[in-house]
Scaffold this motif. Structure first.
Motif, PDB file in Angstrom:
ATOM      1  N   LEU A  88       0.866  -1.176   0.000  1.00  0.00           N
ATOM      2  CA  LEU A  88       0.000   0.000   0.000  1.00  0.00           C
ATOM      3  C   LEU A  88       0.903   1.227   0.000  1.00  0.00           C
ATOM      4  O   LEU A  88       1.782   1.356   0.865  1.00  0.00           O
ATOM      5  CB  LEU A  88      -0.894   0.000   1.238  1.00  0.00           C
ATOM      6  N   TYR A  89       0.733   2.098  -0.970  1.00  0.00           N
ATOM      7  CA  TYR A  89       1.551   3.309  -1.061  1.00  0.00           C
ATOM      8  C   TYR A  89       0.696   4.491  -0.611  1.00  0.00           C
ATOM      9  O   TYR A  89      -0.348   4.784  -1.185  1.00  0.00           O
ATOM     10  CB  TYR A  89       2.094   3.503  -2.471  1.00  0.00           C
ATOM     11  N   LEU A  90       1.190   5.129   0.435  1.00  0.00           N
ATOM     12  CA  LEU A  90       0.454   6.216   1.060  1.00  0.00           C
ATOM     13  C   LEU A  90       1.128   7.551   0.787  1.00  0.00           C
ATOM     14  O   LEU A  90       2.344   7.667   0.848  1.00  0.00           O
ATOM     15  CB  LEU A  90       0.400   6.002   2.578  1.00  0.00           C
ATOM     16  N   CYS A  91       0.297   8.526   0.517  1.00  0.00           N
ATOM     17  CA  CYS A  91       0.759   9.902   0.392  1.00  0.00           C
ATOM     18  C   CYS A  91       0.284  10.663   1.627  1.00  0.00           C
ATOM     19  O   CYS A  91      -0.792  10.367   2.171  1.00  0.00           O
ATOM     20  CB  CYS A  91       0.180  10.520  -0.870  1.00  0.00           C
ATOM     21  N   ALA A  92       1.061  11.613   2.076  1.00  0.00           N
ATOM     22  CA  ALA A  92       0.666  12.441   3.216  1.00  0.00           C
ATOM     23  C   ALA A  92       1.160  13.863   3.000  1.00  0.00           C
ATOM     24  O   ALA A  92       2.057  14.108   2.178  1.00  0.00           O
ATOM     25  CB  ALA A  92       1.225  11.880   4.519  1.00  0.00           C
ATOM     26  N   GLY A 107      -4.427   5.891   0.065  1.00  0.00           N
ATOM     27  CA  GLY A 107      -3.449   4.926  -0.417  1.00  0.00           C
ATOM     28  C   GLY A 107      -3.781   4.327  -1.774  1.00  0.00           C
ATOM     29  O   GLY A 107      -4.931   4.361  -2.225  1.00  0.00           O
ATOM     30  N   THR A 108      -2.758   3.805  -2.414  1.00  0.00           N
ATOM     31  CA  THR A 108      -2.899   3.015  -3.640  1.00  0.00           C
ATOM     32  C   THR A 108      -2.391   1.613  -3.344  1.00  0.00           C
ATOM     33  O   THR A 108      -1.242   1.445  -2.916  1.00  0.00           O
ATOM     34  CB  THR A 108      -2.083   3.607  -4.805  1.00  0.00           C
ATOM     35  N   ARG A 109      -3.262   0.648  -3.554  1.00  0.00           N
ATOM     36  CA  ARG A 109      -2.869  -0.751  -3.343  1.00  0.00           C
ATOM     37  C   ARG A 109      -2.216  -1.234  -4.626  1.00  0.00           C
ATOM     38  O   ARG A 109      -2.878  -1.383  -5.647  1.00  0.00           O
ATOM     39  CB  ARG A 109      -4.093  -1.604  -3.022  1.00  0.00           C
ATOM     40  N   LEU A 110      -0.907  -1.468  -4.586  1.00  0.00           N
ATOM     41  CA  LEU A 110      -0.132  -1.858  -5.762  1.00  0.00           C
ATOM     42  C   LEU A 110       0.205  -3.342  -5.709  1.00  0.00           C
ATOM     43  O   LEU A 110       0.702  -3.840  -4.691  1.00  0.00           O
ATOM     44  CB  LEU A 110       1.159  -1.043  -5.836  1.00  0.00           C
ATOM     45  N   THR A 111      -0.062  -4.019  -6.811  1.00  0.00           N
ATOM     46  CA  THR A 111       0.323  -5.416  -6.960  1.00  0.00           C
ATOM     47  C   THR A 111       1.206  -5.542  -8.198  1.00  0.00           C
ATOM     48  O   THR A 111       0.804  -5.119  -9.289  1.00  0.00           O
ATOM     49  CB  THR A 111      -0.903  -6.323  -7.121  1.00  0.00           C
ATOM     50  N   VAL A 112       2.389  -6.090  -7.998  1.00  0.00           N
ATOM     51  CA  VAL A 112       3.335  -6.285  -9.102  1.00  0.00           C
ATOM     52  C   VAL A 112       3.367  -7.765  -9.452  1.00  0.00           C
ATOM     53  O   VAL A 112       3.650  -8.610  -8.585  1.00  0.00           O
ATOM     54  CB  VAL A 112       4.743  -5.801  -8.720  1.00  0.00           C
ATOM     55  N   THR A 113       3.044  -8.078 -10.698  1.00  0.00           N
ATOM     56  CA  THR A 113       2.977  -9.487 -11.101  1.00  0.00           C
ATOM     57  C   THR A 113       4.151  -9.872 -12.000  1.00  0.00           C
ATOM     58  O   THR A 113       4.839  -9.008 -12.546  1.00  0.00           O
ATOM     59  CB  THR A 113       1.682  -9.764 -11.856  1.00  0.00           C
TER      60      THR A 113
ATOM     61  N   PRO B  39      -8.746  -0.897   7.712  1.00  0.00           N
ATOM     62  CA  PRO B  39      -8.273  -1.724   6.592  1.00  0.00           C
ATOM     63  C   PRO B  39      -8.507  -1.040   5.251  1.00  0.00           C
ATOM     64  O   PRO B  39      -9.583  -0.536   4.976  1.00  0.00           O
ATOM     65  CB  PRO B  39      -9.120  -2.996   6.730  1.00  0.00           C
ATOM     66  N   GLY B  40      -7.454  -1.003   4.419  1.00  0.00           N
ATOM     67  CA  GLY B  40      -7.564  -0.429   3.095  1.00  0.00           C
ATOM     68  C   GLY B  40      -7.573   1.076   3.050  1.00  0.00           C
ATOM     69  O   GLY B  40      -7.809   1.669   1.990  1.00  0.00           O
ATOM     70  N   GLU B  41      -7.318   1.726   4.181  1.00  0.00           N
ATOM     71  CA  GLU B  41      -7.328   3.181   4.229  1.00  0.00           C
ATOM     72  C   GLU B  41      -6.009   3.703   4.789  1.00  0.00           C
ATOM     73  O   GLU B  41      -5.198   2.940   5.312  1.00  0.00           O
ATOM     74  CB  GLU B  41      -8.482   3.674   5.104  1.00  0.00           C
ATOM     75  N   GLY B  42      -5.803   5.024   4.664  1.00  0.00           N
ATOM     76  CA  GLY B  42      -4.624   5.622   5.261  1.00  0.00           C
ATOM     77  C   GLY B  42      -4.833   5.926   6.729  1.00  0.00           C
ATOM     78  O   GLY B  42      -5.967   5.990   7.204  1.00  0.00           O
ATOM     79  N   PRO B  43      -3.756   6.114   7.476  1.00  0.00           N
ATOM     80  CA  PRO B  43      -3.887   6.466   8.896  1.00  0.00           C
ATOM     81  C   PRO B  43      -4.577   7.817   9.058  1.00  0.00           C
ATOM     82  O   PRO B  43      -4.368   8.726   8.255  1.00  0.00           O
ATOM     83  CB  PRO B  43      -2.433   6.541   9.370  1.00  0.00           C
TER      84      PRO B  43
END
Lengths: 113, 112
Positions: A88-92, A107-113, B39-43
């Motif tokens: 999960l890539y989070l920006c703040a 967040g962006t949930r990233l999956t690399v296959t 779950p699935g969210e940012g803090p």
């Protein structure tokens, strides 16, 4: 408005693809961040931009390339990623000037296959 | 070695119970924050404490900063399923203005 938005929400990419993650905030914050979060772990800092300039790079591999086009936008360009980069890539963002309170996007949930 | 150790790592309780989560370190900090992440969210930032011994309340949540500013606790009264999530404490690294380091996290599950 205390919202940080991120797109896309989910991303699946192959190891040879090039993709970008986007982040936007309209709170007038002058510091923006990228974090990586693996399952059941706390977020780990990747990059910090302060006044649109890269101020911290936590020894992140060059296949991750950040960009801050203006004070409201932050991008993370991805190229030749590995499966272990799935996360999960989070920006703040936070108001620069000694304020440590950070506001996170979903967040962006990233999956690399 | 983790700068911030949280305990317990995982807590599963029933609705209506009380609980306390701890965040400990051997270092002194100028401030400490608590976040909750679903779950699935940012803090999401819950609170910032800056003064040793400080107590802050947010509805059913009570936060305390240790007198020596090395530790903190989060107490939840009458937990509800909506309290479910990952609770993270975080501190600015000494000598940095913008660099947060997070604790190991406490995963809370509240069931009916």
């Amino acid at each position: 408005d205390t919202e940080v938005t991120q797109t896309p929400k989910h991303l699946v990419m192959g190891m040879t693809n090039k993709k970008s993650l986007k982040c936007e905030q309209h709170m007038g914050h002058r510091a923006m961040y990228w974090y990586k979060q693996k399952a059941k772990k706390p977020p780990e800092l990747m990059f910090v931009y302060s006044y649109e300039k890269l101020s911290i790079n936590e020894s992140v591999p060059s296949r991750f390339s950040p960009e801050c086009p203006n004070s409201s936008l932050l991008n993370l360009h991805l190229h030749a990623l590995q499966p272990e980069d799935s996360a999960l890539y989070l920006c703040a963002s936070s108001q620069y000037g000694g304020s440590y309170e950070q506001y996170f996007g979903p967040g962006t949930r990233l999956t690399v296959t | 070695t983790q700068l911030l150790e949280q305990s317990p790592q995982f807590l599963s309780i029933q609705e209506g119970e009380n609980l306390t989560v701890y965040c400990n370190s051997s270092s002194v900090f100028s401030s400490l924050q608590w976040y909750r992440q679903e779950p699935g969210e940012g803090p999401v930032l819950l609170v910032t404490v800056v003064t040793g011994g400080e107590v802050k309340k947010l509805k059913r949540l009570t936060f305390q900063f240790g007198d020596a500013r090395k530790d903190s606790s989060l107490h939840i009264t009458a937990a509800q399923p909506g309290d479910t999530g990952l609770y993270l404490c975080a501190v600015p690294l000494p000598g940095t203005a913008s660099k947060l380091t997070f604790g190991t996290g406490t995963r809370l599950q509240v069931t009916l």
